[in-house]
Design a protein around this motif. Sequence first.
Motif, PDB file in Angstrom:
ATOM      1  N   ALA A   1       0.833  -1.202   0.000  1.00  0.00           N
ATOM      2  CA  ALA A   1       0.000   0.000   0.000  1.00  0.00           C
ATOM      3  C   ALA A   1       0.870   1.256   0.000  1.00  0.00           C
ATOM      4  O   ALA A   1       0.550   2.252  -0.666  1.00  0.00           O
ATOM      5  N   LEU A   2       1.974   1.217   0.751  1.00  0.00           N
ATOM      6  CA  LEU A   2       2.873   2.372   0.771  1.00  0.00           C
ATOM      7  C   LEU A   2       3.486   2.619  -0.601  1.00  0.00           C
ATOM      8  O   LEU A   2       3.648   3.771  -1.023  1.00  0.00           O
ATOM      9  N   LEU A   3       3.825   1.543  -1.312  1.00  0.00           N
ATOM     10  CA  LEU A   3       4.384   1.692  -2.654  1.00  0.00           C
ATOM     11  C   LEU A   3       3.365   2.333  -3.584  1.00  0.00           C
ATOM     12  O   LEU A   3       3.689   3.257  -4.342  1.00  0.00           O
ATOM     13  N   GLY A   4       2.126   1.837  -3.521  1.00  0.00           N
ATOM     14  CA  GLY A   4       1.092   2.428  -4.364  1.00  0.00           C
ATOM     15  C   GLY A   4       0.872   3.889  -4.044  1.00  0.00           C
ATOM     16  O   GLY A   4       0.712   4.723  -4.950  1.00  0.00           O
ATOM     17  N   SER A   5       0.871   4.210  -2.752  1.00  0.00           N
ATOM     18  CA  SER A   5       0.689   5.598  -2.346  1.00  0.00           C
ATOM     19  C   SER A   5       1.839   6.474  -2.821  1.00  0.00           C
ATOM     20  O   SER A   5       1.635   7.591  -3.309  1.00  0.00           O
ATOM     21  N   THR A   6       3.068   5.967  -2.700  1.00  0.00           N
ATOM     22  CA  THR A   6       4.237   6.737  -3.131  1.00  0.00           C
ATOM     23  C   THR A   6       4.202   6.989  -4.625  1.00  0.00           C
ATOM     24  O   THR A   6       4.482   8.106  -5.092  1.00  0.00           O
ATOM     25  N   LEU A   7       3.863   5.952  -5.396  1.00  0.00           N
ATOM     26  CA  LEU A   7       3.827   6.106  -6.845  1.00  0.00           C
ATOM     27  C   LEU A   7       2.749   7.086  -7.286  1.00  0.00           C
ATOM     28  O   LEU A   7       2.979   7.926  -8.166  1.00  0.00           O
ATOM     29  N   THR A   8       1.563   6.992  -6.687  1.00  0.00           N
ATOM     30  CA  THR A   8       0.484   7.878  -7.107  1.00  0.00           C
ATOM     31  C   THR A   8       0.741   9.313  -6.662  1.00  0.00           C
ATOM     32  O   THR A   8       0.685  10.248  -7.478  1.00  0.00           O
ATOM     33  N   SER A   9       1.020   9.507  -5.374  1.00  0.00           N
ATOM     34  CA  SER A   9       1.235  10.867  -4.876  1.00  0.00           C
ATOM     35  C   SER A   9       2.512  11.466  -5.456  1.00  0.00           C
ATOM     36  O   SER A   9       2.520  12.619  -5.894  1.00  0.00           O
ATOM     37  N   GLY A  10       3.594  10.661  -5.465  1.00  0.00           N
ATOM     38  CA  GLY A  10       4.842  11.165  -6.027  1.00  0.00           C
ATOM     39  C   GLY A  10       4.713  11.486  -7.500  1.00  0.00           C
ATOM     40  O   GLY A  10       5.243  12.491  -7.982  1.00  0.00           O
ATOM     41  N   GLY A  11       3.983  10.630  -8.226  1.00  0.00           N
ATOM     42  CA  GLY A  11       3.772  10.900  -9.650  1.00  0.00           C
ATOM     43  C   GLY A  11       2.952  12.149  -9.871  1.00  0.00           C
ATOM     44  O   GLY A  11       3.233  12.948 -10.776  1.00  0.00           O
ATOM     45  N   ALA A  12       1.906  12.343  -9.046  1.00  0.00           N
ATOM     46  CA  ALA A  12       1.073  13.538  -9.180  1.00  0.00           C
ATOM     47  C   ALA A  12       1.899  14.799  -8.944  1.00  0.00           C
ATOM     48  O   ALA A  12       1.822  15.770  -9.705  1.00  0.00           O
ATOM     49  N   PHE A  13       2.697  14.779  -7.880  1.00  0.00           N
ATOM     50  CA  PHE A  13       3.532  15.946  -7.616  1.00  0.00           C
ATOM     51  C   PHE A  13       4.666  16.058  -8.635  1.00  0.00           C
ATOM     52  O   PHE A  13       5.128  17.159  -8.929  1.00  0.00           O
ATOM     53  N   GLY A  14       5.106  14.932  -9.163  1.00  0.00           N
ATOM     54  CA  GLY A  14       6.163  14.966 -10.161  1.00  0.00           C
ATOM     55  C   GLY A  14       5.763  15.707 -11.414  1.00  0.00           C
ATOM     56  O   GLY A  14       6.605  16.298 -12.103  1.00  0.00           O
ATOM     57  N   THR A  15       4.467  15.707 -11.733  1.00  0.00           N
ATOM     58  CA  THR A  15       4.017  16.444 -12.917  1.00  0.00           C
ATOM     59  C   THR A  15       4.215  17.944 -12.751  1.00  0.00           C
ATOM     60  O   THR A  15       4.261  18.674 -13.744  1.00  0.00           O
ATOM     61  N   LEU A  16       4.347  18.414 -11.510  1.00  0.00           N
ATOM     62  CA  LEU A  16       4.602  19.840 -11.298  1.00  0.00           C
ATOM     63  C   LEU A  16       5.966  20.253 -11.845  1.00  0.00           C
ATOM     64  O   LEU A  16       6.213  21.434 -12.078  1.00  0.00           O
ATOM     65  N   LEU A  17       6.847  19.271 -12.044  1.00  0.00           N
ATOM     66  CA  LEU A  17       8.159  19.587 -12.609  1.00  0.00           C
ATOM     67  C   LEU A  17       8.049  20.037 -14.057  1.00  0.00           C
ATOM     68  O   LEU A  17       8.999  20.592 -14.620  1.00  0.00           O
ATOM     69  N   LEU A  18       6.882  19.796 -14.696  1.00  0.00           N
ATOM     70  CA  LEU A  18       6.657  20.259 -16.060  1.00  0.00           C
ATOM     71  C   LEU A  18       6.267  21.728 -16.117  1.00  0.00           C
ATOM     72  O   LEU A  18       6.258  22.338 -17.176  1.00  0.00           O
ATOM     73  N   HIS A  19       5.920  22.304 -14.967  1.00  0.00           N
ATOM     74  CA  HIS A  19       5.409  23.672 -14.952  1.00  0.00           C
ATOM     75  C   HIS A  19       6.515  24.669 -15.286  1.00  0.00           C
ATOM     76  O   HIS A  19       7.697  24.404 -15.064  1.00  0.00           O
ATOM     77  N   VAL A  20       6.108  25.832 -15.816  1.00  0.00           N
ATOM     78  CA  VAL A  20       7.099  26.847 -16.159  1.00  0.00           C
ATOM     79  C   VAL A  20       7.531  27.654 -14.950  1.00  0.00           C
ATOM     80  O   VAL A  20       8.588  28.284 -14.962  1.00  0.00           O
ATOM     81  N   SER A  21       6.726  27.662 -13.889  1.00  0.00           N
ATOM     82  CA  SER A  21       7.086  28.443 -12.704  1.00  0.00           C
ATOM     83  C   SER A  21       8.154  27.725 -11.898  1.00  0.00           C
ATOM     84  O   SER A  21       7.963  26.581 -11.469  1.00  0.00           O
ATOM     85  N   PRO A  22       9.300  28.362 -11.647  1.00  0.00           N
ATOM     86  CA  PRO A  22      10.348  27.696 -10.857  1.00  0.00           C
ATOM     87  C   PRO A  22       9.905  27.446  -9.421  1.00  0.00           C
ATOM     88  O   PRO A  22      10.359  26.500  -8.788  1.00  0.00           O
TER      89      PRO A  22
END
Length: 844
Positions: free
Chosen positions: A771-792
Motif C-alpha cells: 500500500a505504501l508503494l502504491g501511495s508513493t507512486l500515485t502521490s509522487g507521480g502527481a507531484f512529479g508532474t509539477l516539474l513540467l510547470h514553467v514556474s520555478p
Amino acid sequence: MIRDTLNRLVDVVTDRNRAVLVVMLLLTAGVAGGITQLQMQGSAQTDSDAFGDTQVAQKADYMSRHYGGEENRTANTTRSSVYVRTDGGNVLSKDSLVASLRYQRAVRDNESVAGALAGDGVLGVSNVVGKRAAGDPSAGLDAQIRALDGLSDREVRQLVADSLAEGSAALQLVPDSYEPGTASAESRRMVFEFETADGATNRAPAPPADAQRALYEAAQERSEAGYFTTGDHAAASYYRQQNADTAELILPAALLFILAVLGFAYRDLADVVVGFVGVVVSVLWMFGILGWLSIPAGMTAIIGPVLITGLSIDYGLHVFMRYREQRGADEGVRRPMGRALSSVGVAFVLVTVTAGVGFLANITSPMGVIRQLGVGITLGVVSALVVFTTLVPALKVSVDGLLERVGFDRRKPALGKGRYLRPVLGAGVAAARKAAPVVIVLAVVAGAGGAVAWTDIDRQAYQTSSDVAEWKTELPGPLAWEATDDPYYRHQQYVEDAYQSADRNRRMTMILVEGEVTDPAALDRVAAGVEDANGRDAVFERGGGAAVVSPLSVMRSVAATDREFAETLRAADTDGDGVPERDVEAVYAALYDAAPERASQVLERRGGEFRSLRVLVPVEQGLEVDDRAEAMHGIAATVEAGEALTATPVGQATFANAELGQMADGIVRTMLLALGVIGIVLAISYRLTEGSATLGALTVVPIGLVIGLVLGGMYLSGTPVTFVTALLMSLIVGLGVDYNIHVSDRFAQELDRGHAPVAALRNAVTGTGGALLGSTLTSGGAFGTLLLHVSPQIRAFGMLVVLGLSLSFVVSVFVFPSMLLIWARRVGASSLVEADSPGGTPSD
C-alpha cells in the motif's frame, strides 16, 4: 479501550452500511454547502513583529524614524506606471507629449482615479516639460496642453533636452538607455501616485483596483499609440493562458499517472471508482469546512487538493489492501472489512494526529497565508480520516455485495504479496536480519551528510525566471505550453530590462553607518565604499557613473551653490581630495545650516549630536535578488572595514535575504518542535494501544533521517531554499510520518499474533509496504508532474514533495525494519519477540 471504541464504530459502518451511506451523503451535502461561503483570497500579511528582529528590519525602522527624504515622506502612498513605447519612433516629440497630457486628463475624469491620487498625483516627462512651457511649476493639465500647443517642435525639443539633462530627477521616467540632454527616446513612463488605505500593513500595498482598471482601459484605447500598463488587469490574459496551460498539461498528466498507478495497484475498476469518490468527498469537506469557518483558502486552494488527494489515496490503498488480505476464501464482505478497518483504524488516527501536528507547525509562520495553509491542510486530513473510515468502507461493502450478488468475484490479491514485488519489498527485512546495525549506521551517515549540506544549499529569496523551455512548447497537441509571447509578458520583460523601479525603496539600497561617524576616518571609509559601488555590476549607472548619494556627494553639491559652506569644507579638507580630514563635526553642522533637508537624508542629528550617517546606492534592477544583495553587503563591508564603524545595507534584496535566512533557521526549529511533539504523541499512543512507549518514540526517528536525506537531495538536485520551500519543509514531517506509523503499527499487530520478529517484519513490510508503494507512486507521480510547470517556484515545490515521499518510502521499507528488529530483540516484551520460541512462528 481505544481499540474497543474503534471496533464498535467499525461494526456500525460494516453492519449498517446503507444507513451510514445515507447519513454521510446528507452530511456531505451540508458540509459542501460551505463552499459557497469560501473566501478564495488568503492573507499574505506578515505579522508586524515577525521579521522585526532581523537586523535589516531594525535598521530600516531606525532610519524611518531618524532620517528625512522621499522614501519616508511617501510611506503612505503607492505607485502605478503607464508606459508609452513606439519602436523606431520618438516618444519625446511634441505630439506624443501632448497626447500623454490628454491621456492624463481623461483618466482624471474617472472618479476612482481622481479620488485616490495623492497630491499632484502624476509625474511624467510630459508634465515636467509642460510646466516649463507654461512657466509655472503649479500649472494644471489644461495650461500645460495650451503651452505646449503654442510652441514649435524645435522649442519643445529644447525644453525636453533641458528637462532631461544630466542629474535631473526626471531621468527616472525614461529608459536606462536614454542619453541625457537629448530629445529622443523609444519609451517613457508616467507615474501615478495613490494614497494607501488607512491601516494598511502590507509592505508593498497595491494601488486601488478601480484606479488601476481605469488606467488600464484608457491605455488599451491607445494601444496602437504604444500605451500599456503592467498591473493586475494587464496581467489577467497572461495568467489565464498560464492557468489554461496548467489545466491542459499538468492536471491531465497528473490524473493519467494516478489512474495508471491505481489501475496497477488495484487491478479493479470498481475499487478505483470507490477510492476516487472518497478523494473527491475529502476535498469537498476541506473546502466546505473552510467556508463555514470563514477561513480564507489562499494557498490551500492550490496546494490543498493535491496534498489531500495524495493522503486520501494512501488511506484508500491501506483500507482496500488490508481488506484483501483479511478476506478468506469462503467469507462474505462485511466481516473482512470489519477486521481491515479495525487493524488500520488506530494507524489512521495516529497518522491524522501526527500529520496534523506537522502541518499545524506552520501556525508559527510569520506569514498569514502559510498559517492558513497549515490550518486548511489539517482540516483536509481530518476530513479524509472521517471519509475513509465511514463513507468509503460502507460504499465498498455495498458495491462488492451488489457485484457478488450478480455473479462477479470480488476477491483480489493485495499489492506486495505477488511473486515480483514480495522479494523487492522484503529486501529491507533481509538486510535487517543479516546486518541491521550496518544498515542503521549507513542511513544515519547519509542523513547526517544531508543535514550538513543544509548550509551549502543555494538560497534564493525568489525564483523569478518563467521562460518556457523549448521542449515544453513542442509537446504533442494540447499538451504543449504556449510560448511566452503574450503582450503582457513582452511588456513586463521590457520594463524590467529597460527601467529602474518607480518605487524608490526598490531602486535604492540604503547603507546605515553607525559608530564614530564624526571621526575623519569614517568619511574615508564612505569614500572607499562609493568607489567600490562604482565598480559593481549590481549598481545602476547612467552617464558613465553611479549616482551614489552620501554625505560626501551632498557636501560637494551644496558647496557648489553655497559659498560659505564651500569655505568651511575647503578648510577641513587639508589634502584636497574632497574628504574632510579635520573638524568633521563642524562640517556636518555647517551642512545642516546650509541645506537642512538634504543633510537630513544622509546624516542623523539628535540632541545636537551626530549619531549615524547613510549612503544611498542605486540598484540595477535586471539582476537576481540574491546577486543584488551580495553586492550591497560587499559595499557595506568595504565601509565597515575596521572596528569603529558598522554598516548595514537595507533594501529590497537585503530584506528578502535576511527574512529568508531567519525563516530558514526558524523552519529547523519548527521541524524539531514538530518531531518532539509527534514523538510524545506516538509514545503515549503506543503505550495505550500496544503497551510500549519506546515503540512509539522509535517510530518518529526515521523522519529525522528523511529530513536529512531530503536536504541532501535538494543539494544534489540543485533545488534552492526559497520562501516557498523553506516554509513547506515542515510538510515533510506531516507526510513522512504516515509511512512509519503504518509499518510499526502492523509490526506490533503481527507480534501480538505470536509471530517472531523477522516473520512479523516480513508480513508488515510486504503487506503494508505494498500500500505504501502504491501511495508513493500515485502521490509522487502527481507531484512529479509539477516539474513540467514553467514556474520555478512550483517546480521547486514539486521536487521537494517528490523527494519527501520517495525517501519516506525508502526509509520506512528498507531502513526502519532494521530499527524495529533491534528494538524487538533488545527492548520488546520477551513473550512476543523470542525468535526461537517453540510456540512462535519460525523467523524464516
